[in-house]
Design a protein around this motif. Sequence first.
Motif, mmCIF file in Angstrom:
data_model
loop_
_atom_site.group_PDB
_atom_site.id
_atom_site.type_symbol
_atom_site.label_atom_id
_atom_site.label_comp_id
_atom_site.label_asym_id
_atom_site.label_seq_id
_atom_site.Cartn_x
_atom_site.Cartn_y
_atom_site.Cartn_z
ATOM 1 N N MET A 1 44.873 15.873 -59.627
ATOM 2 C CA MET A 1 44.011 16.908 -60.192
ATOM 3 C C MET A 1 42.594 16.394 -60.457
ATOM 4 O O MET A 1 41.660 17.188 -60.542
ATOM 5 C CB MET A 1 44.636 17.462 -61.471
ATOM 6 N N ALA B 1 42.358 22.158 -62.160
ATOM 7 C CA ALA B 1 42.424 22.309 -60.708
ATOM 8 C C ALA B 1 41.513 23.424 -60.202
ATOM 9 O O ALA B 1 40.829 23.260 -59.193
ATOM 10 C CB ALA B 1 43.870 22.581 -60.292
ATOM 11 N N LEU C 1 49.512 17.079 -59.704
ATOM 12 C CA LEU C 1 49.791 18.491 -59.903
ATOM 13 C C LEU C 1 51.278 18.810 -59.718
ATOM 14 O O LEU C 1 51.878 19.577 -60.466
ATOM 15 C CB LEU C 1 48.947 19.308 -58.916
ATOM 16 N N MET D 1 40.398 17.493 -57.834
ATOM 17 C CA MET D 1 40.225 18.932 -57.635
ATOM 18 C C MET D 1 39.170 19.444 -58.606
ATOM 19 O O MET D 1 38.330 18.698 -59.067
ATOM 20 C CB MET D 1 41.547 19.652 -57.888
ATOM 21 N N ARG E 1 47.336 15.506 -54.322
ATOM 22 C CA ARG E 1 47.906 16.289 -55.408
ATOM 23 C C ARG E 1 47.261 15.871 -56.733
ATOM 24 O O ARG E 1 47.667 16.293 -57.791
ATOM 25 C CB ARG E 1 49.427 16.070 -55.508
#
Lengths: 529, 480
Positions: A376, A448, A316, A379, A374
């Motif tokens: 994605m 995300a 990200l 997420m 971080r």
Amino acid sequence: MILLWYILIPAVAAPLAWLVSLSRPQLARWVAVAGTALPLALVTWQWASQAGALRAAFAAHGPGAAGLVQGTWLAHVQATWIAPLGISFFLAADGLTLIMLVLTFAMGLLAVLASWRGIQERVGFFHFMILWTTAALAGVFLSLDLFLFYFFFEMMLIPMYFVIALWGHERRVYAAIKFFIFTQASGLLMLIAILALYFIHGRATGVYTFDFTQLLGTQMPSGTAFLLMLGFFAAFAVKLPAFPLHTWLPDAHTEAPTAGSVILAGVLIKIGAYGMIRFMVPLFPQAVYGFRTVGLVLAVIGIIYGAIMAYAQTDLKRLVAYTSVSHMGFVLLGIFAWNTLALQGVVLQIVCHALSTGALFILVGTLQDRIHTRDMAKMGGLWAVAPRMGGTAMFFALASLGLPGLGNFVAEFLILVGTWQVSKWAAVLGAVGLVFATVYALWMMQRAFQGEETHALRFGDLVPRETGMYAALIAALVVLGFYPQPLIATARQTVTSVQQITAGSPLSPETASAAQTMIVDGATADDGQ
Amino acid sequence: MTTGDLITLLPLIALTVSPVVVMLAAAYYRSHALALALTLVGLAATIVSLFIAATRTSRQVTPLLSFDAYALFYIGLLTVATAAVAILSWSYLQRRHVHPEEYYMLLLTATLGGAVLVASTHFAAFFLGLEILSVSLYALIVYPIYRAQFVEAAVKYLVLAGATSAFLVFGMALVYAQTGTMTVSGLAPLLIAGLGGEDVVVALGVVLLLVGVGFKLAVVPFHMWTPDVYQGAPAPVGAYIATVSKGAVFALLLRYFRPVSLDTGSTLFLVFAAVAIASMVAGNLLALRQDNVKRILAYSSIANLGYLLVAFLATGERAAIAVTFYLVAYFATTLVAFGVVTALSTPERDAESMDDYRGLARTRGWTAAAFTVALFSLAGMPLTMGFIAKFYVVTAGAGAALWALIIVLVLASTVGLYYYTRIVVAMWVRQPDESADAVGAAVGGGSAAVLAALTAFLIVFGVYPAPLIQLIERAVATLP
């Protein structure tokens, strides 16, 4: 004398933060807040109290004013520093300087606030470095002696290097060294160009000086001018970063701690744009004109390449870093277009990009603090978990893609309109970049924050300190989107005066009347509505 | 020789008397503290005598020596550097339970040699000074502590320095045989004519002289001994070789070439330019792969001498100022770097491995800070003297339009950033695989004071160099 305080306050606060941290580490944060908020208040006050002076200076000299050259700056300090070499301690401020200073201190303050929870190790040393960077950045924007400029330009490398190397993420040492070497190498090329200019001017006039206002208009063969221009371009293109020289940026921005990313994206890379507008083009207008096609091509490649690379990222933070490459392509486009509209757009873009990208970096930072990744792929569906964070991210993603009504749109629109007058195809291709921006921004939101929440992540939503920061940034972007006039008015004198300097060259064919009456009347810039 | 001449000679007399006093004192009463105290008194007397000598108007003493402001400035520089080395050596030697009184005597005689070099205007003084310096150094490397590693370094240095002297003497002989002159003023026309002149013997003589000087300065291709000797010598002696020994020879080179304005097409210029480029490139590239801090400093000094040659090649007054300013910065920086190595060395071995510096910022914060300032000064970062010095060198080069050399300098020093930052990273960044921080020896009070003073010097004159530049301008102006 007020200008000196902009450098001195953070410079004095820096060792102070370190000293107080020896007994009470948390106190260093408050020293750092004071060290950035105080000059921020000071420069805002100067801006407010001299807004009239800015208008008056412009009205008095009209579009014919040569601004800095004629000594119409708002304030200045000049003292002998190293007399044998003709080096003076020469600080001066005009509208653009004030904007850059506000940005510097605001981003510095934001960086301190954003590290309130994230930085728990060597707190005093960290704030020492942040304040040192802030002082050096203020120096860069205030210097009008080329040696002094180079001095500050190099000075901020060390603290930035430490910030990345000590508090960064996994590959921090690699990223820090890469950043350091790229910037230092290109800076040295600029130094050679500065020295060549110094000697050419000295031989011709017998006055050996690094004073920028005296060096303006130095006569030299066009081949020499082109080489010297390349020296300056190398330094500023690395900082900006422009396309083939951008590779340090994704690494540095990704590996840096949140505060480092905010300062890098918010202020440090803007030195590239500032340096080109203030120094490179006015010093070598003919050479820049000869280089214009290459510059526009690099800018367009930067816009599109940055956007495509952003889309391809899974990290990200790296995605956000690549969007900077794309946005700075617009800045380069505007500078090489070199007309009033484009330059106003550049100034707006400098500010709006700092706000929106700074916010996105802080957002990634807060997210990483909570879910420790971080990536994605790990997420998805985060909106459901943290709706306030999701909404904020959506806002800044929309700002980044250039939604009308927000500052970024006005900036990019002005740049494209300005570019259209110079090169139609560059404007068209640049506009294509806006489409790509929509793709990466929405794709980021999709991966995300939208979709199914499959990873069973549970974490707290934004706390009041964070909400406050984002609220301020959102408000600023909305105001700039609907009413950018104060910013444009502040930069107007600078924009006009740098164009006046280059007026004799083919770079500024437009006469002083036609396009510029537009800004005098304040008729532009309501495009956001 | 008149009384006036003796007054002019006072700095040399002070430097000659002091080692004798140290030696006699050691013969009657062996005390490390007394030896150091007498050494420092001797050096202080030398500094005072510089001011007395400066009041004299006639500074030429015999055809051999000239005590112009230039010589006095450099003698002062060498003396202060020697004092710093002496203080730094104290705890290093004290820890090792040796009898190091003669070490200080050798330090003083070596400085005497250096002082003769910077004042020499004649081959005889040149050779005498060089021999006094070299012979003292052989003993200095190996004398205080008997360790196989130090013996090896001393022998290496002995053989190479001996060969160098032979080259030098032969070169001087050839020049003298053809021209009948041994003075600087006599040599200048030969140098101005360059090496392209018809007289092959003179050209050969000059080349041999330059080979000798090249060995002393350790520029490529005469650099091979430097890393080994730096690594092999005790750390404070390494500091001394890197600063006083090289600085004195460079000052002499500058004096001999001051009247000469090298034409960029001349053979002599091309030779120097090739040496400068090779030193900058090789020094920086070879340092990249080193893990030994002493060796890194050795290669870095090779590169630094290359930068100095760029300024030297610019010729003219600005070049002389740039060289001198760079040397002052280089002295202070190198003394801090080697001073840290010296201070952290344990009785068993010198702190020369990169591992000795891991986590130093946490265990010894101030020492790490001083070393960091020194490394950034070597890298030429602002707020340190190294920045102004490198700026001055580049300015001198740009003033003489030596663009190719400057671009090589810029690229090479960018490479240099990498290995300087490696040490900085080792000191400051916590590595995940690291079990414990390295713990060096405790830093003694004297060493700490010297390191603090030198670091402050680096920063103060890095921010406001004007007074120093004015002093150097006055000193350099007296060169013919």
